[in-house]
Design an enzyme around this catalytic site. Structure first.
Site: not given
Length: 367
Positions: A150, A204
């Site tokens: 991720k 993010c």
């Protein structure tokens, strides 16, 4: 759903005592100075639910975390607060979310997920759960691999954007057009240069690169990823430089100039303002003495008539490629501006069109 009692909000962690499945999705920021993970919310959630945790419960951390967080932070904290073994008495899993603003429900159904289990049995239990929702692949692995996947997938994109931005800065310096370069470059097999732009924002990308490299220890010295972060963080300030250059060409000084900034969200056609590049740009412009006005049709506090923002301004700065700006009437902008200076950070307006309309023009990657 709420009316049927299937969804309810509470701050009472005692409800976890009756839960078969617990999902943790909390903010995992990094410290702005040290770039180290700040796990206040994560530690708080794990500690609070731990005291009510029952044997056989499936606990899934969906928050993006640094490598080894599940092993070194979550599992020990869960065990100390619950008295249960994270490998033998509960099913502990890391399945990081893969969603984008504006595409949340579609992403939940149609994007593959990495399911990292503290044990193989935990991962398989999570797959049974997610199969009720996810129609794409569910890839089973361990927690550490899931953590790296991720954070690395977001760092990979951040590095790609940084490459595009560096090429854009080169093109500005030598007098080339980065968008022509990009079009021709991408005709080469296996090449896909992304679009350069006025900065990288959102929840993010600005933090996940730092999460990826934050726990490696002294045996690993990151070089590429911090460089990419610095390039992308510098782009809003580069936009300020272009504003100063454009105003100077038009005979204006930045101090006292009225600057209309188009776009405050970090993403086109979105209201998400987290880590907005426009915030950095606006702060610096104000430090230099500019009078800044902001327009964004998706952000409530900046949703106003566009002509009111442009009226009497010395410069328009396009920071976000909202559809409203893609459909611009340059002649109207020209008639409303006091000084016709246009700075484009998202390749919304063709340079030839802007200059033909009488604007002093500057754009990312336009030499």
């Amino acid at each position: 759903v709420i009316g049927q009692g299937r969804l309810a909000a509470t701050t009472d962690y005692a409800i976890c005592r009756e839960a078969d499945v617990i999902l943790i999705a909390v903010d995992t920021p990094v410290d702005p100075a040290t770039h180290r993970p700040q796990y206040t919310a994560l530690r708080g959630a794990v500690s609070a639910l731990g005291q009510y945790l029952q044997p056989g419960t499936l606990v899934i951390v969906e928050s993006t975390v640094a490598p080894r967080t599940m092993l070194d932070v979550v599992a020990p904290l869960l065990e100390s607060t619950s008295g249960l073994s994270a490998t033998q008495e509960v099913y502990l899993v890391h399945c990081p979310e893969r969603v984008m603003p504006g595409r949340l429900l579609a992403n939940l159904k149609n994007v593959s997920r990495v399911v990292g289990g503290m044990t193989p049995a935990a991962a398989e239990m999570a797959v049974i759960l997610y199969r009720h929702v996810v129609q794409a692949e569910l890839d089973v692995t361990d927690c550490l691999t899931a953590e790296i996947v991720k954070t690395a997938e977001n760092a990979y994109r951040d590095v790609q954007i940084a490459f595009a931005n560096e090429v854009a800065l080169l093109c500005e310096t030598v007098g080339a057009d980065v968008y022509s370069v990009r079009t021709l470059l991408n005709k080469s097999p296996g090449r896909h240069m992304l679009m350069p732009g006025a900065g990288v924002g959102g929840h993010c990308l600005p933090k996940d690169s730092w999460l990826l490299v934050s726990t490696a220890g002294d045996g690993f010295q990151p070089r590429l990823i911090p460089t990419a972060r610095n390039i992308n963080d510098s782009m809003p300030l580069h936009m300020v430089d272009l504003v100063v250059e454009g105003l100077h060409e038009a005979g204006c000084q930045i101090a006292g100039a009225k600057v209309a900034v188009f776009g405050y969200a970090y993403l086109e056609n979105s209201d998400d303002t987290r880590n907005s590049p426009s915030e950095v740009l606006i702060k610096r412009l104000q430090e230099l003495g500019a009078d800044v006005r902001v327009h964004d049709p998706f952000v409530r506090e900046h949703d106003r008539r566009l002509d009111e923002v442009v009226q009497g301004a010395d410069c328009v700065v396009i920071m976000v490629a909202h559809d409203a700006y893609q459909q611009a009437d340059l002649s109207e902008w020209y008639s409303l501006l006091k000084t016709p200076v246009l700075i484009d950070g998202r390749h919304v307006i063709a340079p030839t069109s802007a200059r033909a309309s009488g604007f002093v023009y500057r754009g990312i990657g336009q030499g």
